[in-house]
Motif scaffolding. Structure first.
Motif, PDB file in Angstrom:
ATOM      1  N   ARG A 272       0.742  -1.471   0.366  1.00 52.72           N
ATOM      2  CA  ARG A 272      -0.560  -0.194  -0.527  1.00 52.72           C
ATOM      3  C   ARG A 272       0.926   1.236   0.194  1.00 52.72           C
ATOM      4  O   ARG A 272       0.968   2.603  -0.671  1.00 52.72           O
ATOM      5  N   ARG A 273       2.147   1.086   0.662  1.00 53.06           N
ATOM      6  CA  ARG A 273       3.209   1.999   0.805  1.00 53.06           C
ATOM      7  C   ARG A 273       3.250   2.905  -1.044  1.00 53.06           C
ATOM      8  O   ARG A 273       3.911   3.631  -1.889  1.00 53.06           O
ATOM      9  N   ASN A 274       4.226   1.977  -1.830  1.00 52.51           N
ATOM     10  CA  ASN A 274       4.094   1.758  -2.592  1.00 52.51           C
ATOM     11  C   ASN A 274       2.562   1.853  -4.523  1.00 52.51           C
ATOM     12  O   ASN A 274       2.950   2.130  -5.079  1.00 52.51           O
ATOM     13  N   TRP A 275       1.555   1.435  -3.659  1.00 54.90           N
ATOM     14  CA  TRP A 275       0.705   1.731  -4.416  1.00 54.90           C
ATOM     15  C   TRP A 275      -0.188   1.798  -3.844  1.00 54.90           C
ATOM     16  O   TRP A 275      -1.408   0.960  -3.704  1.00 54.90           O
ATOM     17  N   PRO A 276      -0.399   3.617  -3.348  1.00 56.46           N
ATOM     18  CA  PRO A 276      -1.156   3.940  -2.449  1.00 56.46           C
ATOM     19  C   PRO A 276      -2.648   4.236  -3.289  1.00 56.46           C
ATOM     20  O   PRO A 276      -3.071   5.022  -2.589  1.00 56.46           O
ATOM     21  N   PHE A 277      -3.640   3.056  -3.868  1.00 57.90           N
ATOM     22  CA  PHE A 277      -4.487   3.450  -3.997  1.00 57.90           C
ATOM     23  C   PHE A 277      -5.634   4.156  -3.013  1.00 57.90           C
ATOM     24  O   PHE A 277      -6.514   4.549  -3.321  1.00 57.90           O
ATOM     25  N   LEU A 278      -5.520   3.419  -1.266  1.00 55.16           N
ATOM     26  CA  LEU A 278      -6.037   3.469  -1.319  1.00 55.16           C
ATOM     27  C   LEU A 278      -6.027   5.070  -0.761  1.00 55.16           C
ATOM     28  O   LEU A 278      -7.209   6.326  -0.358  1.00 55.16           O
ATOM     29  N   ARG A 279      -4.871   5.737  -0.807  1.00 52.79           N
ATOM     30  CA  ARG A 279      -4.270   6.570  -0.129  1.00 52.79           C
ATOM     31  C   ARG A 279      -5.325   7.983  -1.654  1.00 52.79           C
ATOM     32  O   ARG A 279      -5.617   9.455  -1.287  1.00 52.79           O
ATOM     33  N   ASP A 280      -5.446   7.906  -2.399  1.00 56.97           N
ATOM     34  CA  ASP A 280      -5.495   8.264  -3.830  1.00 56.97           C
ATOM     35  C   ASP A 280      -6.564   8.517  -4.093  1.00 56.97           C
ATOM     36  O   ASP A 280      -6.869   9.116  -5.607  1.00 56.97           O
ATOM     37  N   ARG A 281      -7.963   7.337  -3.608  1.00 57.64           N
ATOM     38  CA  ARG A 281      -8.902   7.936  -4.210  1.00 57.64           C
ATOM     39  C   ARG A 281      -9.334   8.762  -3.906  1.00 57.64           C
ATOM     40  O   ARG A 281      -9.505   9.232  -3.021  1.00 57.64           O
ATOM     41  N   ARG A 282     -10.722   8.985  -4.813  1.00 54.67           N
ATOM     42  CA  ARG A 282     -10.964  10.550  -5.182  1.00 54.67           C
ATOM     43  C   ARG A 282     -12.580  10.568  -4.497  1.00 54.67           C
ATOM     44  O   ARG A 282     -13.763  10.209  -4.478  1.00 54.67           O
ATOM     45  N   ILE A 283     -12.577  10.451  -3.045  1.00 55.77           N
ATOM     46  CA  ILE A 283     -14.189  10.055  -1.729  1.00 55.77           C
ATOM     47  C   ILE A 283     -14.925  11.138  -2.355  1.00 55.77           C
ATOM     48  O   ILE A 283     -16.705  11.056  -2.533  1.00 55.77           O
ATOM     49  N   ASP A 284     -14.758  12.029  -3.265  1.00 50.24           N
ATOM     50  CA  ASP A 284     -15.228  13.136  -3.272  1.00 50.24           C
ATOM     51  C   ASP A 284     -15.921  13.081  -4.121  1.00 50.24           C
ATOM     52  O   ASP A 284     -17.498  13.878  -4.731  1.00 50.24           O
ATOM     53  N   ALA A 285     -16.098  12.174  -5.128  1.00 52.08           N
ATOM     54  CA  ALA A 285     -16.276  12.219  -6.938  1.00 52.08           C
ATOM     55  C   ALA A 285     -17.196  10.758  -6.517  1.00 52.08           C
ATOM     56  O   ALA A 285     -17.251  10.716  -7.726  1.00 52.08           O
ATOM     57  N   TYR A 286     -17.556  10.049  -5.714  1.00 55.01           N
ATOM     58  CA  TYR A 286     -17.864   9.147  -5.791  1.00 55.01           C
ATOM     59  C   TYR A 286     -18.989   8.569  -6.119  1.00 55.01           C
ATOM     60  O   TYR A 286     -19.651   7.648  -5.808  1.00 55.01           O
ATOM     61  N   GLY A 287     -19.912   9.868  -5.780  1.00 57.70           N
ATOM     62  CA  GLY A 287     -21.111   9.449  -4.338  1.00 57.70           C
ATOM     63  C   GLY A 287     -22.679   8.978  -5.516  1.00 57.70           C
ATOM     64  O   GLY A 287     -23.237   8.129  -5.311  1.00 57.70           O
ATOM     65  N   SER A 288     -22.375   9.515  -7.302  1.00 62.75           N
ATOM     66  CA  SER A 288     -23.187   8.806  -7.953  1.00 62.75           C
ATOM     67  C   SER A 288     -22.712   6.887  -8.225  1.00 62.75           C
ATOM     68  O   SER A 288     -24.103   6.357  -9.277  1.00 62.75           O
ATOM     69  N   ILE A 289     -22.523   6.689  -7.690  1.00 61.46           N
ATOM     70  CA  ILE A 289     -21.911   4.804  -7.669  1.00 61.46           C
ATOM     71  C   ILE A 289     -23.084   4.283  -6.678  1.00 61.46           C
ATOM     72  O   ILE A 289     -23.448   2.681  -7.134  1.00 61.46           O
ATOM     73  N   THR A 290     -24.068   4.940  -6.518  1.00 57.78           N
ATOM     74  CA  THR A 290     -25.236   4.425  -5.197  1.00 57.78           C
ATOM     75  C   THR A 290     -26.190   4.528  -6.211  1.00 57.78           C
ATOM     76  O   THR A 290     -27.177   4.004  -6.220  1.00 57.78           O
ATOM     77  N   GLN A 291     -26.178   5.175  -7.831  1.00 56.78           N
ATOM     78  CA  GLN A 291     -27.354   5.099  -8.567  1.00 56.78           C
ATOM     79  C   GLN A 291     -27.544   3.325  -9.469  1.00 56.78           C
ATOM     80  O   GLN A 291     -25.978   3.131  -9.902  1.00 56.78           O
TER      81      GLN A 291
END
Length: 298
Positions: A272-291
């Motif tokens: 996770r330090r070298n592939w920081p996918f959790l760090r770089d998630r744009r949680i502010d932009a994913y609201g539409s996933i609930t549709q």
């Protein structure tokens, strides 16, 4: 998640399931004891291991196969956990009450106590997989269970195709994600589509390991079940992948096996330090996933 866990040893029990539920439970317990003798600290059985895969037909009498939890099968698994000091994950047909049944994964801690349960969320309805007839969708959400061996996440079979399920379980702190499974080929399709289907099944789960930086274990059954000229041929292939998606252990297509492999949570930190996918998630932009679908309606 404040404390790093120590390395732990995992067992994946790939088995055939006979028409005798008592025989299946007995043999599963034997395999679990074998796993403990070989050093396993946490072990997982295939989906609905107590019986053959009964969802190939819609038959109301098959609801009689369900059990409460606690019940006879959960007590048998709890006893093995107590005897061996090993964490056990077992997949059961849960009778919650009259008319409400679930496909449930139960986590038994090393002292035999029920650490928690997960009720299958995604329920398929396909030829020979008529699960919507039998199972009420899960209502416990996505969970992680702190056990003596590790922080364990459980999903079940059809859940394995959904990245949202793996992500939410990872965000609950899972170090290893178990997928008890019953998946196989329609014999008439195997020659044309079999290799591609099995490869897709493995690939999507290894992708969950990579994108979430955790260990993923898929535990399938083997053998043909159902009519000789139809039914399902379960393709085995149980495997454990590390946080970079590398397969640490893989079973054959048609053999009963107890896979043993070691997991070091320190590899999660490194990955996770070298592939920081959790760090770089744009949680502010994913609201539409609930549709359901992003239609552009006038």
């Amino acid at each position: 998640m404040s404390r790093p866990s120590q390395p732990f040893t995992v067992a994946l029990v790939q088995m055939r399931c006979s028409t005798d539920p008592d025989d299946n439970v007995r043999r599963a317990c034997e395999r679990l004891r074998e796993a403990a003798e070989r050093g396993a600290q946490v072990a997982c059985l295939p989906e609905l291991f107590r019986t053959q895969y009964f969802c190939q037909v819609e038959d109301s009498s098959r609801f009689n196969l369900a059990e409460p939890i606690p019940g006879p099968t959960s007590e048998a698994l709890a006893q093995v956990a107590r005897e061996t000091g090993m964490v056990v994950v077992g997949s059961l047909f849960e009778r919650r009450t009259a008319g409400i049944y679930h496909n449930t994964a139960v986590v038994f801690d090393a002292d035999g106590s029920i650490r928690g349960r997960y009720r299958k969320m995604h329920i398929p309805d396909d030829p020979l997989y008529y699960e919507k007839y039998y199972f009420t969708p899960g209502d416990l959400g996505f969970q992680t269970f702190e056990t003596k061996a590790a922080r364990v996440g459980t999903l079940v079979c059809w859940d394995q195709w959904y990245p949202e399920a793996a992500r939410l379980t990872a965000l609950k702190g899972a170090e290893i994600l178990f997928y008890p499974t019953a998946i196989g080929w329609h014999p008439a399709e195997k020659a044309e589509f079999g290799e591609a289907q099995a490869n897709a099944w493995e690939t999507v789960q290894r992708a969950h390991a990579i994108s979430n930086g955790l260990f993923v274990a898929a535990i399938n059954r083997v053998g043909h079940e159902g009519p000789v000229d139809g039914g399902l041929e379960f393709w085995g292939g149980s495997f454990l992948a590390d946080p970079f998606g590398r397969v640490l252990a893989r079973a054959g297509r048609d053999t009963e096996e107890v896979l043993i492999a070691s997991c070091d949570p320190g590899l999660m930190e490194e990955t996770r330090r070298n592939w920081p996918f959790l760090r770089d998630r744009r949680i502010d932009a994913y609201g539409s996933i609930t549709q359901r679908f992003l239609d552009e309606l006038p």
